[in-house]
Design a protein around this motif. Structure first.
Motif, PDB file in Angstrom:
ATOM      1  N   UNK A  21      13.232   6.497   9.106  1.00 48.73           N
ATOM      2  CA  UNK A  21      14.305   7.369   8.616  1.00 48.73           C
ATOM      3  C   UNK A  21      14.807   6.973   7.229  1.00 48.73           C
ATOM      4  N   UNK A  22      13.873   6.622   6.347  1.00 50.19           N
ATOM      5  CA  UNK A  22      14.227   6.350   4.961  1.00 50.19           C
ATOM      6  C   UNK A  22      14.577   4.916   4.650  1.00 50.19           C
ATOM      7  N   UNK A  23      14.726   4.073   5.649  1.00 48.28           N
ATOM      8  CA  UNK A  23      14.987   2.655   5.389  1.00 48.28           C
ATOM      9  C   UNK A  23      13.746   1.999   4.785  1.00 48.28           C
ATOM     10  N   UNK A  24      13.979   1.074   3.876  1.00 48.34           N
ATOM     11  CA  UNK A  24      12.863   0.384   3.234  1.00 48.34           C
ATOM     12  C   UNK A  24      12.479  -0.823   4.089  1.00 48.34           C
ATOM     13  N   UNK A  45       0.856  -1.176   0.000  1.00 50.29           N
ATOM     14  CA  UNK A  45       0.000   0.000   0.000  1.00 50.29           C
ATOM     15  C   UNK A  45       0.901   1.238   0.000  1.00 50.29           C
ATOM     16  N   UNK A  46       0.976   1.984  -1.116  1.00 53.91           N
ATOM     17  CA  UNK A  46       1.934   3.100  -1.202  1.00 53.91           C
ATOM     18  C   UNK A  46       1.802   4.107  -0.068  1.00 53.91           C
ATOM     19  N   UNK A  47       0.579   4.355   0.351  1.00 56.27           N
ATOM     20  CA  UNK A  47       0.377   5.337   1.420  1.00 56.27           C
ATOM     21  C   UNK A  47       0.987   4.848   2.734  1.00 56.27           C
ATOM     22  N   UNK A  48       0.780   3.543   3.037  1.00 59.38           N
ATOM     23  CA  UNK A  48       1.321   2.981   4.280  1.00 59.38           C
ATOM     24  C   UNK A  48       2.836   2.827   4.180  1.00 59.38           C
ATOM     25  N   UNK A  49       3.327   2.408   3.013  1.00 62.16           N
ATOM     26  CA  UNK A  49       4.775   2.244   2.828  1.00 62.16           C
ATOM     27  C   UNK A  49       5.490   3.577   3.045  1.00 62.16           C
ATOM     28  N   UNK A  50       4.927   4.652   2.496  1.00 63.98           N
ATOM     29  CA  UNK A  50       5.540   5.977   2.673  1.00 63.98           C
ATOM     30  C   UNK A  50       5.600   6.352   4.153  1.00 63.98           C
ATOM     31  N   UNK A  98      -4.316   5.098  -2.227  1.00 69.21           N
ATOM     32  CA  UNK A  98      -3.762   6.355  -2.729  1.00 69.21           C
ATOM     33  C   UNK A  98      -3.964   7.507  -1.748  1.00 69.21           C
ATOM     34  N   UNK A  99      -5.123   7.539  -1.111  1.00 67.90           N
ATOM     35  CA  UNK A  99      -5.451   8.671  -0.243  1.00 67.90           C
ATOM     36  C   UNK A  99      -6.155   8.186   1.010  1.00 67.90           C
ATOM     37  N   UNK A 100      -5.775   8.740   2.132  1.00 69.96           N
ATOM     38  CA  UNK A 100      -6.414   8.370   3.381  1.00 69.96           C
ATOM     39  C   UNK A 100      -7.776   9.005   3.552  1.00 69.96           C
ATOM     40  N   UNK A 101      -8.173   9.871   2.631  1.00 72.44           N
ATOM     41  CA  UNK A 101      -9.449  10.568   2.754  1.00 72.44           C
ATOM     42  C   UNK A 101     -10.563   9.935   1.940  1.00 72.44           C
ATOM     43  N   UNK A 102     -10.281   8.892   1.190  1.00 66.94           N
ATOM     44  CA  UNK A 102     -11.298   8.237   0.377  1.00 66.94           C
ATOM     45  C   UNK A 102     -12.242   7.457   1.284  1.00 66.94           C
ATOM     46  N   UNK A 103     -13.539   7.647   1.093  1.00 65.03           N
ATOM     47  CA  UNK A 103     -14.534   6.921   1.872  1.00 65.03           C
ATOM     48  C   UNK A 103     -14.889   5.607   1.191  1.00 65.03           C
TER      49      UNK A 103
END
Length: 573
Positions: A334-337, A322-327, A562-567
């Motif tokens: 601190x930038x580690x994957x 999930x790109x949002x959670x991964x980010x 993609x977005x935490x605001x999507x219902x």
């Protein structure tokens, strides 16, 4: 599991110059995916005798065409029953999708189990032919009412010029319908484009539908008689009794022992005598949709008691990038994957429950299959999943379907030898039968709203809330889920939704399933689904007994990619 497509139209059958087999290409592809073992068709030109008689001597006989298509995933009997099933004597045709565990149980009679080696679709056809011959439409309806199991079907009864169709009482198999744009009807296991721009809708699981050729569709109740309105989902009466004194559900309670027996019998029907999958050694024929939660882990544990010792059980545990959670994880580290798959809540719970299963069932070949889904795969399959779940079209529908779709595919990684440090190897589960724990929350009070109802109005409020949930099981999203998972040539089975188990559960007083008046300190486990938690304790799984409820889209991290605001109610764009 099979795929069904039927077109009834007021026009003579003619050649199609645009689609092979007269089907839209996308629907044909999806039907093949659902049923890879056989593909067949049958057609009927119907001169409507009844309509001609009503029109008078000069009216003529209206001509209709009926084309039935079926694909087959062969999981019952000792042979592949080639569908559509045709009775040559009468010209009647059956397309059958599902399982008939018992048949012939109409009008209070106990149905008989379909014998080992007997194909259930062929058994249902015999009952329909006998019922129709003896009592016409009422006989046909009686035959369908006597079937126990998950199914959807389309049946043309040639002697009465009637098209019968529907889904089982709980709607566990998909069937959608639409107008063909010319006054006819289209029925299918999957949705797709329809001539004339008409839209698909789910066939409701609220009865059996009959269409006398050239007339209107009529709906017939599952339960006949004046007391039918008291039945929940056409299965049984809900126990609305309230306790006269304080009650406490404990490990030794009779309802816990009865639940164990009900689940074992349900599992015996669903996981014994499964044919060997093609291109496999036959040692693994069953897989569990495995989040590591209470419901699915109890099924895996009891499956161990039912299956032969040499049979494996695959545990399909899905986790998404999930790109949002991964980010967010990268920001926190601190930038580690990080290993975002292993950080998914359901992956953590799954591995913990897997270890507990290995401990209590040391001789069983449980295989933990880590289904890791990169974001690129999610995007690549997005349109396919959207097409499969149609006519459902919200973000919540999509996020749930993603998890089921990729879990059912069964492609992931596992350790061939589950020892510390063993490298994961690519693995695809050969199992064609999947087990789901769906239904336990509704039957045994597993949702937070059940606790809220008790806190507000005591057992009277809890009973009302449970009755509401069980009563809408047939209106749930089971058709959507079926379409998402069956696309891989797999059949999902729901042991908690066995008719006899459901009848027993709704007839059991609420305080014998979830006694919210006693806190966790009194019994060692929380009150929600306490009966099932106590069973898990009895089975030696203390950790599993204490697992909290978690929605699949959050446990696998398919929600809000993609977005935490999507219902969840937002329509898919």
């Amino acid at each position: 599991m099979c795929g069904i497509h039927a077109v009834l139209s007021p026009a003579p059958p003619g050649p199609s110059h645009t689609h092979a087999h007269g089907l839209p290409a996308e629907i044909q592809r999806c039907l093949h995916a659902r049923g890879p073992d056989h593909f067949g068709q049958a057609a009927r030109a119907i001169h409507v005798v009844a309509a001609a008689a009503a029109a008078g001597p000069d009216g003529g006989a209206p001509l209709w065409s009926l084309r039935l298509t079926a694909s087959v995933l062969a999981l019952r009997g000792d042979h592949v029953a080639r569908q559509p099933l045709v009775d040559r004597a009468t010209g009647s045709v059956l397309c059958w999708n599902g399982e008939a565990w018992r048949v012939g149980g109409d009008r209070g009679k106990r149905g008989r189990r379909v014998d080992r080696g007997e194909n259930d679709g062929e058994a249902v056809l015999k009952l329909l032919l006998a019922g129709g011959s003896a009592r016409g439409l009422e006989g046909l309806l009686g035959a369908v009412r006597g079937v126990e199991g998950p199914f959807a079907f389309v049946y043309y009864d040639a002697p009465t010029e009637t098209l019968l169709f529907g889904r089982d009482r709980l709607g566990r198999r998909s069937l959608v319908m639409a107008s063909d744009g010319a006054g006819g009807v289209v029925l299918c296991s999957v949705a797709g484009a329809v001539a004339g721009g008409e839209v698909w809708k789910e066939v409701e699981a609220d009865g059996i539908y009959a269409l006398r050729i050239g007339a209107e569709v009529s709906r017939h109740e599952w339960v006949v008689g004046g007391d039918g309105a008291d039945f929940v989902s056409g299965i049984g009466r809900f126990n609305r009794a309230l306790p006269s004194e304080r009650c406490k559900l404990a490990a030794g309670s009779s309802s816990v022992a009865m639940l164990r027996e009900q689940l074992l019998e349900s599992l015996r029907l669903r996981i014994l005598d499964i044919p060997q999958p093609p291109s496999a050694d036959g040692k693994t024929r069953v897989a569990v949709l495995f989040s590591g939660g209470l419901d699915c882990t109890v099924l895996a544990r009891l499956g161990h008691d039912v299956l032969d010792a040499d049979q494996g059980i695959d545990l399909l545990n899905v986790a998404f990038e999930n790109p949002r959670v991964v980010a967010q994880l990268q920001k926190e580290s601190n930038g580690n994957v990080p290993d975002f798959y292993e950080a998914c809540p359901d992956r953590i719970t799954g591995r913990r429950s897997f270890a507990e299963l290995q401990k209590v069932c040391p001789g069983r070949a449980f295989r933990f299959v880590a289904v890791n889904v990169p974001y690129t795969d999610t995007q690549a399959h997005r349109q396919q999943v959207i097409s499969l779940i149609h006519p459902h079209n919200t973000e919540m529908d999509l996020s749930i379907a993603y998890a089921l779709y990729f879990a059912a595919r069964g492609q992931g990684y596992c350790a061939e030898h589950p020892l510390p440090g063993s490298p994961p190897v690519p693995y695809t589960s050969p199992a064609r039968v999947l087990l789901s724990g769906l239904g336990a929350d509704e039957l045994f009070g597993g949702y937070s709203r059940h606790l809220s109802a008790f806190q507000q109005r005591g057992y009277a409020g809890l009973v009302d809330e449970l009755l509401l949930d069980v009563g809408r099981l047939g209106k749930r999203n089971l058709g959507r889920d079926d379409r998402a998972m069956a696309h891989w040539g797999k059949e999902v089975r729901f042991p908690f939704l066995d008719e006899r188990l459901v009848r027993w559960a709704i007839g059991t007083p609420a305080w014998e399933k979830c006694d919210f008046e006693n806190d966790e300190a009194a019994t060692g486990v929380e009150a929600g689904k306490r009966i099932l938690r106590l069973l898990a304790l009895e089975l030696g799984m203390e950790g599993v007994a204490k697992e909290k409820k978690r929605a699949i889209q959050f446990g696998a991290r398919t929600a809000k990619m993609e977005s935490g605001r999507v219902k969840g109610t937002t329509l898919i764009s």
